[in-house]
Design a protein around this motif. Structure first.
Motif, PDB file in Angstrom:
ATOM      1  N   LEU A  79     -10.734  26.266  18.602  1.00 47.09           N
ATOM      2  CA  LEU A  79     -11.488  25.410  17.691  1.00 47.09           C
ATOM      3  C   LEU A  79     -10.552  24.586  16.825  1.00 47.09           C
TER       4      LEU A  79
ATOM      5  N   THR B 192     -15.029  22.096  18.602  1.00 45.12           N
ATOM      6  CA  THR B 192     -14.152  22.565  19.668  1.00 45.12           C
ATOM      7  C   THR B 192     -13.006  21.575  19.894  1.00 45.12           C
TER       8      THR B 192
ATOM      9  N   VAL C  24     -19.282  23.654  14.176  1.00 42.63           N
ATOM     10  CA  VAL C  24     -18.225  24.330  14.924  1.00 42.63           C
ATOM     11  C   VAL C  24     -17.614  23.277  15.845  1.00 42.63           C
TER      12      VAL C  24
ATOM     13  N   CYS D 192     -14.227  24.866  11.465  1.00 44.38           N
ATOM     14  CA  CYS D 192     -15.582  25.368  11.328  1.00 44.38           C
ATOM     15  C   CYS D 192     -15.938  25.177   9.859  1.00 44.38           C
TER      16      CYS D 192
END
Length: 252
Positions: free
Chosen positions: A4, A27, A25, A7
């Motif tokens: 990631l 990526t 979130v 977040c």
């Protein structure tokens, strides 16, 4: 497991759910290089990533890669009141369909509504996530806003349409975003809208005037915005004209 970029809690800044408290979130990894990209840090994974609260304060730093369950078991990953959303964004989340699926299954069990933000490049990956998504926010990338050769850009259009067919056929609530830059041409947009016309009953078309960023140094002028709006209305699209609201609010 997936790497990631970040977040964080914020207010949704794009699309029909603008203003809603959302846990984002993000990526890592993206095959595209859009001229207006405001998340170039998502192109490559880093060893770790920050989790931030609504005010942008760091809650914790976690190591990459990470499992969906690790995020969802955390105390900070609780819905911020009724109606909160969890959005997986990127980069390009559909590079990691298994992670998105697991994240959405767990998020729903905690009381979140789930939103996938994707460039709509992989219909097979989308099929894996569809049953667990409450809303799809897909992109149609106009050729003038993409790097690469003409053949590659035309392939992207075919992928967008295939993903739209999958999404609308499954009856999942869908919005489709087209970012409008000063370089967009009349015929380019008309061709895109003609391709999208068969799907207009199953989606909300979002026309987003570009926020100057990266290679796009100028905003879209009002005359052009109104011209493109009239074009879409003339083809019977249901539309929303929305800028990136979070940028005007000074939010992430």
């Amino acid at each position: 497991m997936v790497s990631l970029v970040e977040c964080f809690w914020s207010l949704q800044g794009e699309g029909p759910w603008v203003g809603v408290p959302t846990l984002f979130v993000r990526t890592a990894g993206c095959p595209l290089r859009c001229t207006y990209c405001d998340t170039v840090e998502s192109y490559e994974a880093r060893p770790d990533f920050e989790v931030r609260d609504l005010r942008g304060r760091t809650i914790v730093v976690l190591r990459n890669p990470v499992e969906a369950a690790t995020l969802l078991q955390a105390e900070w990953a609780k819905p911020a009141g009724p109606g909160a959303w969890l959005s997986v964004t990127g980069g390009e989340p559909l590079l990691w369909p298994g992670f998105c699926r697991d994240l959405f299954v767990g998020a729903r069990s905690r009381g979140f509504r789930t939103l996938l933000e994707s460039a709509a490049l992989d219909a097979d990956a989308l099929r894996q996530v569809l049953p667990h998504a409450d809303h799809l926010s897909l992109d149609y990338k106009l050729p003038s806003t993409l790097g690469g050769d003409l053949l590659s850009r035309s392939r992207h259009a075919a992928s967008h349409l295939e993903c739209l067919e999958v999404a609308t056929g499954a009856g999942v609530e869908t919005s489709l975003k087209i970012v409008l830059t000063p370089g967009v041409g009349r015929e380019e947009l008309r061709e895109a809208l003609e391709q999208l016309r068969p799907f207009r009953g199953g989606l909300c078309l979002v026309l987003q005037p570009v926020t100057p960023c990266l290679d796009e140094g100028r905003p879209l002028d009002t005359d052009a915005l109104l011209e493109w709006t009239e074009m879409a209305l003339g083809m019977d699209f249901g539309i929303r004209v929305l800028p990136q609201v979070h940028k005007s609010l000074g939010l992430a």
